[in-house]
Write an enzyme that holds these catalytic residues in place. Structure first.
Site, PDB file in Angstrom:
ATOM      1  N   GLU A   1      34.165  14.691  -9.309  1.00 61.34           N
ATOM      2  CA  GLU A   1      33.401  15.411 -10.734  1.00 61.34           C
ATOM      3  C   GLU A   1      32.335  17.071 -11.439  1.00 61.34           C
ATOM      4  O   GLU A   1      31.789  17.199  -9.746  1.00 61.34           O
ATOM      5  CB  GLU A   1      32.435  14.040 -10.176  1.00 61.34           C
TER       6      GLU A   1
ATOM      7  N   TYR B   1      41.242   4.914  -6.735  1.00 58.92           N
ATOM      8  CA  TYR B   1      40.415   4.134  -5.275  1.00 58.92           C
ATOM      9  C   TYR B   1      41.457   3.367  -4.246  1.00 58.92           C
ATOM     10  O   TYR B   1      42.443   2.159  -5.621  1.00 58.92           O
ATOM     11  CB  TYR B   1      39.033   3.612  -5.555  1.00 58.92           C
TER      12      TYR B   1
ATOM     13  N   ASP C   1      29.159  11.871  -3.472  1.00 59.64           N
ATOM     14  CA  ASP C   1      28.460  12.061  -4.844  1.00 59.64           C
ATOM     15  C   ASP C   1      26.855  12.596  -4.861  1.00 59.64           C
ATOM     16  O   ASP C   1      26.258  11.514  -4.538  1.00 59.64           O
ATOM     17  CB  ASP C   1      29.069  10.587  -5.755  1.00 59.64           C
TER      18      ASP C   1
ATOM     19  N   ARG D   1      37.323  11.303  -5.725  1.00 62.50           N
ATOM     20  CA  ARG D   1      36.864  11.144  -6.826  1.00 62.50           C
ATOM     21  C   ARG D   1      36.416  12.636  -6.875  1.00 62.50           C
ATOM     22  O   ARG D   1      35.969  13.403  -6.070  1.00 62.50           O
ATOM     23  CB  ARG D   1      35.242   9.976  -7.357  1.00 62.50           C
TER      24      ARG D   1
ATOM     25  N   HIS E   1      23.020   9.155 -16.038  1.00 62.60           N
ATOM     26  CA  HIS E   1      23.239   8.498 -17.186  1.00 62.60           C
ATOM     27  C   HIS E   1      22.489   8.731 -18.506  1.00 62.60           C
ATOM     28  O   HIS E   1      22.065   7.671 -18.631  1.00 62.60           O
ATOM     29  CB  HIS E   1      23.682   6.992 -16.665  1.00 62.60           C
TER      30      HIS E   1
ATOM     31  N   GLU F   1      34.850  12.502 -14.118  1.00 66.78           N
ATOM     32  CA  GLU F   1      35.101  12.907 -13.178  1.00 66.78           C
ATOM     33  C   GLU F   1      35.939  11.276 -12.869  1.00 66.78           C
ATOM     34  O   GLU F   1      35.891  10.272 -12.430  1.00 66.78           O
ATOM     35  CB  GLU F   1      33.628  11.678 -12.660  1.00 66.78           C
TER      36      GLU F   1
ATOM     37  N   ASP G   1      25.222  16.027 -11.026  1.00 66.88           N
ATOM     38  CA  ASP G   1      25.848  14.708 -11.110  1.00 66.88           C
ATOM     39  C   ASP G   1      27.354  15.477 -10.381  1.00 66.88           C
ATOM     40  O   ASP G   1      28.164  15.562 -10.811  1.00 66.88           O
ATOM     41  CB  ASP G   1      25.865  13.945 -12.000  1.00 66.88           C
TER      42      ASP G   1
ATOM     43  N   HIS H   1      29.484   2.534  -5.740  1.00 69.90           N
ATOM     44  CA  HIS H   1      28.509   2.885  -5.855  1.00 69.90           C
ATOM     45  C   HIS H   1      28.035   2.681  -4.003  1.00 69.90           C
ATOM     46  O   HIS H   1      26.554   1.813  -3.526  1.00 69.90           O
ATOM     47  CB  HIS H   1      27.180   2.488  -6.351  1.00 69.90           C
TER      48      HIS H   1
ATOM     49  N   ASP I   1       1.216  -1.084  -0.207  1.00 66.40           N
ATOM     50  CA  ASP I   1       0.021   0.133  -0.148  1.00 66.40           C
ATOM     51  C   ASP I   1       1.029   1.775  -0.157  1.00 66.40           C
ATOM     52  O   ASP I   1       0.565   2.181   0.372  1.00 66.40           O
ATOM     53  CB  ASP I   1      -1.108  -0.147   1.219  1.00 66.40           C
TER      54      ASP I   1
ATOM     55  N   HIS J   1      30.386  10.531 -18.761  1.00 63.60           N
ATOM     56  CA  HIS J   1      29.378  10.133 -19.514  1.00 63.60           C
ATOM     57  C   HIS J   1      28.148  11.118 -19.918  1.00 63.60           C
ATOM     58  O   HIS J   1      28.356  12.899 -19.139  1.00 63.60           O
ATOM     59  CB  HIS J   1      27.881   9.125 -18.605  1.00 63.60           C
TER      60      HIS J   1
ATOM     61  N   HIS K   1      37.236   3.366 -13.042  1.00 64.33           N
ATOM     62  CA  HIS K   1      35.319   3.704 -13.417  1.00 64.33           C
ATOM     63  C   HIS K   1      35.980   4.637 -14.753  1.00 64.33           C
ATOM     64  O   HIS K   1      36.917   4.718 -15.494  1.00 64.33           O
ATOM     65  CB  HIS K   1      34.382   4.005 -13.020  1.00 64.33           C
TER      66      HIS K   1
HETATM   67  N1  GLY Z   1      26.796   9.359  -9.639  1.00 68.58           N
HETATM   68  C1  GLY Z   1      26.592   8.207 -10.630  1.00 68.58           C
HETATM   69  C2  GLY Z   1      28.390   8.891 -11.345  1.00 68.58           C
HETATM   70  O1  GLY Z   1      28.700  10.157 -10.885  1.00 68.58           O
HETATM   71  O2  GLY Z   1      28.530   8.567 -12.251  1.00 68.58           O
HETATM   72 MN    MN Z   2      28.663  10.558 -12.630  1.00 67.70          MN
HETATM   73 MN    MN Z   3      28.752  11.111  -9.456  1.00 63.37          MN
END
Ligand code: GLY
Ligand code: MN
Ligand code: MN
Length: 466
Positions: free
Chosen positions: A436, A416, A285, A434, A386, A412, A296, A268, A65, A379, A375
């Site tokens: 970004e 790590y 982030d 990171r 994304h 970004e 982002d 993540h 619900d 993007h 990574h």
């Molecule tokens: N926040 C997800 C990325 O940086 O792609």
């Molecule tokens: Mn990103």
């Molecule tokens: Mn991000």
């Protein structure tokens, strides 16, 4: 926070617009005209005698619900601006006319008392600029009429329920061929068309993205001001949410990552459930969503406000590589070129710090930094964090596409160094960094939407010392 925008070309007009107070809470949104322009662009890509279907999202149950906050289907939103669930948008292109029809939930006193107001059909035409609006109940009958004489049908093939429904409609029309109906013979995936449209942002979309970046930068700044050892990560997440909503960004664009110490090495990490420790870094982030558009942004800073020597060395390396990459952005450049720059800087920097060893030229050729930069460099960004849009120029995916004016992307870089990586000298272990930013490709260069978010070691330490 000072309000200024880094530009490489003459986009300074925008910066002065900010100074004139355009960043008041919640003012940025797209108009009916913007959504109509999106539809016109889609119509221009449709064949004569064709029809396109776009379905709204449906409510998703969280538990018995109760539902998750509603998030509209982004293609549907891009073409309509309509924010109710279960609706259907139809674009009908005949030889000499084009027509937009919306099917939506009916006005219903009882339902609206329980679940919220509905626009209804009468208002939808004027508010959303569509030509006709009917209730969902009327859908099957009207669509059977529209399909008669149409040659091709567009919809996004990744929308399974819609795909099933469209094929059911097609079967129904085919079943009446003996009565003289002409059924469409071709289905076409609408995704490549709408993805390309969404990839190139209009001036008004960019203005919304400027504002959601501005708000998100304030949120990162607040996080820096509020952070101290002993707090839970989720308490900082809440400070971020507070700043988003205070300025009109009601939702986060994605699950906020507040990752203290070694948690930053989980890309993540969204548990945000641990306490913050002295002498560790905090990676955040987080980006707000405004009028459907995402920011982002990642910043990494010391929990106690002062970088240790090893943290400083790695942080400066990531920051310098980010700056070099962003400086290179302009139309015609590709992600391949940016990756080359990032690899050159990060690999050389890691070699200089003694983290990578061997022959430097060989390390660069082997992209040795990828051991710690695990990574992608960035993007597309837009209605989705994304965002949609092909990264390649052709189907065989052999070549990355060139940047063009109006594209928005993230940059970004990160490093790590997990706590349990015993190959690393102890001083580096447990550090995850990171940084970004969100970048618009302009006519001659770029505009950094994130330029106001503190990032230099001096600025961060000064802010946190206050
Ligand atoms: N926040 C997800 C990325 O940086 O792609
Ligand atoms: Mn990103
Ligand atoms: Mn991000």
């Amino acid at each position: 926070m000072t309000i200024s925008n880094q530009t490489k070309d003459n986009s300074n007009q925008q910066a002065s617009a900010h100074a004139n107070g355009k960043h008041l809470p919640g003012i940025a949104s797209l108009s009916t005209q913007d959504f109509k322009a999106h539809r016109d662009s889609f119509f221009a890509n449709m064949a004569d005698n064709s029809i396109a279907f776009f379905a709204a999202a449906t409510e998703v149950t969280r538990s018995n619900d109760t539902e998750f906050s509603f998030c509209q289907n982004k293609n549907f939103y891009y073409l309509s601006g309509f924010n109710e669930p279960d609706a259907l948008l139809v674009l009908l292109k005949r030889e000499h006319s084009q027509q937009t029809i919306l099917f939506s939930l009916p006005k219903d006193k009882n339902q609206e008392v329980w679940h919220g107001r509905r626009v209804g059909q009468e208002q939808a035409c004027s508010v959303y600029g569509v030509d006709q609006c009917f209730t969902l109940d009327e859908k099957d009958q009207h669509i059977a009429e529209y399909l008669n004489g149409i040659t091709q049908v567009y919809f996004t093939f990744d929308d399974q329920p819609l795909t099933q429904t469209v094929f059911a409609w097609l079967a129904k029309v085919r079943a009446t061929i003996r009565q003289g109906t002409k059924a469409p013979s071709k289905v076409v995936d609408a995704s490549p068309i709408i993805n390309e449209l969404r990839l190139i942002k209009s001036d008004n979309e960019i203005e919304v993205m400027r504002q959601v970046n501005y708000i998100s930068c304030l949120a990162h700044q607040r996080a820096m001001e509020k952070t101290q050892a002993g707090l839970y990560e989720y308490q900082i997440e809440n400070e971020i949410r507070h700043e988003f909503t205070r300025h009109g960004a009601r939702y986060a664009a994605y699950a906020t990552i507040v990752a203290g110490g070694d948690n930053a090495n989980i890309l993540h990490y969204t548990d945000n459930s641990e306490t913050l420790n002295d002498n560790e870094l905090l990676l955040i982030d987080a980006g707000g969503e405004l009028a459907g558009y995402a920011a982002d942004i990642t910043r990494t800073f010391p929990v106690n406000g002062k970088f240790t020597a090893p943290q400083k060395a790695l942080y400066q390396l990531v920051l310098d590589s980010k700056s070099s990459v962003i400086e290179a952005i302009k139309p015609g450049v590709t992600f391949a070129k940016l990756n080359e720059i990032a690899n050159q800087e990060l690999t050389t920097g890691l070699y200089n710090l003694g983290i990578l060893s061997g022959d430097l030229a060989t390390l660069i050729a082997e992209k040795a930094c990828k051991k710690y930069f695990i990574h992608g460099l960035g993007h597309w960004l837009g209605l989705d964090v994304h965002d949609v849009g092909d990264y390649h120029i052709n189907q065989d995916k052999a070549q990355l596409r060139e940047f063009a004016q109006g594209m928005v992307l993230t940059i970004e870089p990160g490093l790590y160094m997990p706590l349990d990586d015993t190959e690393l000298d102890a001083q580096w272990r447990g550090i995850g960094i990171r940084i970004e930013d969100n970048i618009v490709v302009t006519e001659q260069g770029y505009e950094n939407l994130t330029a106001d978010c503190p990032e230099t070691i001096n600025d961060i330490e000064a802010l946190m010392a206050r």
